[in-house]
Write an enzyme that holds these catalytic residues in place. Structure first.
Site, mmCIF file in Angstrom:
data_model
loop_
_atom_site.group_PDB
_atom_site.id
_atom_site.type_symbol
_atom_site.label_atom_id
_atom_site.label_comp_id
_atom_site.label_asym_id
_atom_site.label_seq_id
_atom_site.Cartn_x
_atom_site.Cartn_y
_atom_site.Cartn_z
ATOM 1 N N CYS A 215 0.826 -1.193 0.000
ATOM 2 C CA CYS A 215 0.000 0.000 0.000
ATOM 3 C C CYS A 215 0.874 1.262 0.000
ATOM 4 O O CYS A 215 1.756 1.412 -0.827
ATOM 5 C CB CYS A 215 -0.960 -0.064 1.190
ATOM 6 N N THR A 216 0.650 2.138 0.949
ATOM 7 C CA THR A 216 1.397 3.395 0.984
ATOM 8 C C THR A 216 2.808 3.239 1.548
ATOM 9 O O THR A 216 3.549 4.214 1.618
ATOM 10 C CB THR A 216 0.630 4.465 1.785
#
Length: 158
Positions: free
Chosen positions: A110-111
């Protein structure tokens, strides 16, 4: 082995990969390390979640950045806390930058790609990130070849 710097990461981003490695350890000898700036238990709530009075879980690191063992696989989870500008996030960025040359694989979730991008290890490489955070994360480095319409990207050992 896992790097989860536990800086208010998204629980799924850290515990999902951890569960896979736990399952693999039933069949193959596997050492799993949860690495953070300190050994203090860390709650998964971001400062934004704390302000909203949301809950979170505590995860206990096994090593600090300075005591981390050699890693084969470095996993960098995402989450709201990983997008904050704090000394702990800066330490995680430094750890990824310093450790990447020695690992067989770097995996961002993800991030978490933003941490790797800020560490410079994605420079010149294709990468992607969470689409809801796309503008914020992709702005962290112009040197990354961001791929907007992919769920995952493989580029070399990343």
């Amino acid at each position: 082995m896992i790097l989860t710097d536990l800086l208010r990461v998204e629980p799924l981003d850290a515990l999902g990969p951890l569960d896979i490695f736990n399952s693999l350890s039933w069949m193959n000898s596997t050492d799993i390390s949860l690495i953070n700036a300190s050994l203090d238990p860390v709650n998964t709530r971001s400062t934004r979640a704390i302000a909203a009075n949301a809950t979170g879980q505590s995860i206990v690191p096994t090593h600090t950045f300075s005591t981390a063992p050699a890693l084969d696989v470095l996993i960098v989870p995402g989450g709201l806390g990983m997008r904050e500008s704090t000394p702990a996030v800066e330490q995680a960025i430094d750890f990824v930058r310093d450790t990447y040359p020695t690992v067989k694989y770097l995996i961002t979730v993800c991030t978490g790609a933003g941490v790797a991008a800020q560490a410079g290890v994605l420079d010149g490489k294709r990468a992607t990130t969470n689409k809801k955070a796309w503008n914020e994360i992709s702005a962290m480095s112009d040197a990354v070849k961001w791929v907007p319409h992919a769920r995952w990207v493989v580029d070399g050992n990343i």
